[in-house]
Motif scaffolding. Structure first.
Motif, PDB file in Angstrom:
ATOM      1  N   GLU A 157       0.834  -1.207   0.000  1.00  0.00           N
ATOM      2  CA  GLU A 157       0.000   0.000   0.000  1.00  0.00           C
ATOM      3  C   GLU A 157       0.867   1.254   0.000  1.00  0.00           C
ATOM      4  N   LEU A 158       1.964   1.232   0.757  1.00  0.00           N
ATOM      5  CA  LEU A 158       2.869   2.389   0.784  1.00  0.00           C
ATOM      6  C   LEU A 158       3.497   2.607  -0.591  1.00  0.00           C
ATOM      7  N   ARG A 159       3.814   1.528  -1.280  1.00  0.00           N
ATOM      8  CA  ARG A 159       4.482   1.632  -2.581  1.00  0.00           C
ATOM      9  C   ARG A 159       3.501   1.856  -3.727  1.00  0.00           C
ATOM     10  N   PHE A 160       2.364   1.161  -3.682  1.00  0.00           N
ATOM     11  CA  PHE A 160       1.374   1.258  -4.769  1.00  0.00           C
ATOM     12  C   PHE A 160       0.088   1.899  -4.252  1.00  0.00           C
ATOM     13  N   ASN A 161      -0.875   1.066  -3.858  1.00  0.00           N
ATOM     14  CA  ASN A 161      -2.114   1.562  -3.263  1.00  0.00           C
ATOM     15  C   ASN A 161      -2.799   0.439  -2.490  1.00  0.00           C
ATOM     16  N   LYS A 162      -3.961   0.743  -1.912  1.00  0.00           N
ATOM     17  CA  LYS A 162      -4.652  -0.227  -1.065  1.00  0.00           C
ATOM     18  C   LYS A 162      -5.099  -1.460  -1.856  1.00  0.00           C
ATOM     19  N   THR A 163      -5.470  -1.269  -3.115  1.00  0.00           N
ATOM     20  CA  THR A 163      -5.924  -2.396  -3.935  1.00  0.00           C
ATOM     21  C   THR A 163      -4.836  -3.457  -4.063  1.00  0.00           C
TER      22      THR A 163
END
Length: 550
Positions: free
Chosen positions: A119-125
């Motif tokens: 999530e920190l690198r991309f997103n919650k999905t």
């Protein structure tokens, strides 16, 4: 062919087996009612980040050394020789890279769940996709890893099948739900000692009965079981230096680099330095475990030669052959059989307790806490304990499901190996390629999983559609890796000398299982990068068009 031979436990054997369960439960109860009494999620799920290097490294080793490894490695060496030992070469990079790449990133971010990084690198999905994939992997695997050794034990010794499954499952659920990660780690330490003791006892007594280590070695050499360095680059060859020493690196990275069950142990360390040191300490321990498995296989060969209990029909499968050997060696030594069975189930306990705890952690941190940010610490801790208990019950249900799967049992084992590679690829995409975006990550993971299941299921179907010929050798079977190991529990297999070299799609299905993790993680990275570049280009083009029209 003879009839299946069933040997029996003595009272002393049952007592030793019971002592393993009592000691494991006692450790859990001790940590449930001492220290902070597991009143916070940090203590229950992360051991208050207070663990030292030695117990963490032994816990890492115990999770790696599953019951299937204890049964599978000697059988592999008995059947095909010591080529399998070259897997140890993969341990160098397989532990150095996690120690100096993955651990520093995860530890400095103070994560509880590995998937928080996504999530920190991309997103919650992307985080949810990674978590869901891990949960699917572990839920399928943990029931099978409990049921399979109990089934082998029942077939050879008459040991009550569901009595063993229920005893192990309930005791493991008890100490995991009450004692938290501290109990899991310290029971792993105890169980590691039991595993070493059980294997050493078999090797020492078996070697003595065979006429000494020199005689064991002589028979192994005469029987062509001492393998040289095979530098054949063919990726379809089951075991060569390249498949074991290079392909094995990716299997190790999937386990020691990004698997929640292992990473959680690093994150429970007091300092980053101790977390890194635990990787270094586990390296020689792994080499010892590998050597013990190989040596046990050679002692088996010295006892039976080419005339194996499997060929005689005394047992029905390779995993049962190891138990038959142990019962045969300890026939006149009551108590030592119980020690080896305790060793065997220590491997199962360490694996499934790690599964319970890691599943409770990712469910709590990734699926529940984000939706209930104001939950009190007391409620969060109680819910975490409830999750560990629930997953313990799910494990027993999955053990029952495994009992009715029949020939699909090996396919269930394979799922663990199928999923590890794509998850490794997802983390590598985030860590090593800063231009990768969230769309590329999701599509890449989906492509990697699709490739993994296509090749894995395709190879399984291809093998069961062919008649059994020649010796028991499997070019494609995925291992129950994990935990947690690169040993194969072979069952439906064919001889490489009995068929022509496969071409086309069959060649892909015949890829050595040691390359699966590399192949599937590479699929995630390549597809993820292509989709990221295309979506970024499309976004840039769309922005430019809007600028022109305005």
């Amino acid at each position: 062919m003879g009839e299946v031979v069933q040997m029996h436990f003595t009272t002393v054997d049952y007592v030793i087996f019971a002592l393993l369960l009592v000691a494991s439960a006692g450790i859990g109860l001790f940590y449930a009612f001492s220290g902070g009494r597991q009143r916070t999620t940090q203590e229950f799920l992360m051991a208050d980040r207070s663990m030292s290097c030695l117990p963490v490294s032994l816990s890492l080793l115990a999770t790696f050394q599953s019951a299937v490894a204890i049964l599978g490695a000697p059988s592999e060496v008995y059947s095909f020789g010591t080529q399998y030992w070259f897997l140890g070469c993969s341990y160098f990079l397989g532990l150095l890279i996690p120690a100096h790449v993955f651990i520093p990133i995860f530890y400095r971010l103070r994560l509880s769940s590995t998937y928080e990084y996504l999530e920190l690198r991309f997103n919650k999905t992307v985080r949810i996709c990674g978590t869901a994939t891990f949960i699917f992997q572990m839920v399928i695997y943990m029931g099978v890893v409990l049921y399979a050794p109990a089934l082998a034990l029942n077939a050879v010794t008459g040991f009550d099948l569901w009595g063993a499954v229920l005893a192990m499952g309930l005791v493991c659920t008890l100490y995991t739900a009450l004692g938290g990660l501290k109990a899991v780690i310290w029971t792993d330490v105890f169980q590691t000692v039991v595993m070493f003791a059980g294997q050493l006892a078999v090797i020492v007594v078996g070697t003595s009965q065979a006429g000494g280590i020199a005689e064991v070695w002589r028979k192994a050499v005469n029987g062509s079981r001492i393998a040289g360095l095979d530098l054949n680059p063919d990726p379809l060859q089951r075991h060569t230096f390249w498949t074991l020493g290079v392909g094995g690196v990716f299997l190790m990275l999937a386990l020691y680099g990004v698997n929640q069950a292992q990473v959680q142990r690093y994150l429970s360390s007091r300092t980053e330095k101790e977390a890194v040191m635990s990787c270094y300490v586990v390296f020689p321990c792994q080499q010892i475990v590998l050597c013990l498995g190989c040596l046990m296989g050679l002692v088996m060969f010295a006892r039976y030669g080419e005339d194996s209990p499997l060929d005689k029909g005394y047992v029905k499968s390779n995993d049962q052959m190891v138990l038959y050997f142990v019962m045969d060696v300890f026939r006149e030594l009551p108590g030592l059989t119980g020690l080896f069975v305790a060793c065997l189930f220590s491997g199962a306990l360490s694996t499934i307790s790690s599964a319970f705890n890691s599943l409770a952690t990712v469910t709590m941190e990734d699926l529940i806490k984000p939706h209930f940010p104001n939950m009190t610490e007391t409620k969060a801790t109680l819910l975490s304990k409830g999750l560990a208990l629930a997953y313990g019950l799910v494990c027993l249900v999955m053990a029952y499901v495994a009992s009715i799967m029949g020939s699909l049992l090996q396919a269930a084992f394979s799922i663990f190996g199928m999923v590890g590679g794509p998850l490794l690829g997802l983390f590598c995409l985030g860590i090593f390629f800063p231009w990768a975006n969230s769309i590329g990550a999701v599509v890449g993971l989906a492509a990697g999983l699709a490739m993994a299941f296509w090749v894995g299921i395709g190879s399984f179907v291809m093998r069961i559609s062919r008649p059994l010929v020649g010796p028991n050798l499997n070019t494609t079977a995925l291992p129950p890796f994990d935990n947690m190991t690169t040993t194969v529990l072979t069952s439906l297999v064919t001889s490489p000398t009995a068929k022509p070299r496969p071409t086309g799609v069959e060649a892909l299905y015949s890829l050595s299982y040691m390359w699966y993790s590399a192949h599937n993680s590479a699929t995630v990275v390549v597809v993820g990068l292509l989709v990221s570049l295309l979506t970024d280009y499309s976004s840039t083009l769309l922005t430019a068009c809007k600028g022109v029209t305005s």
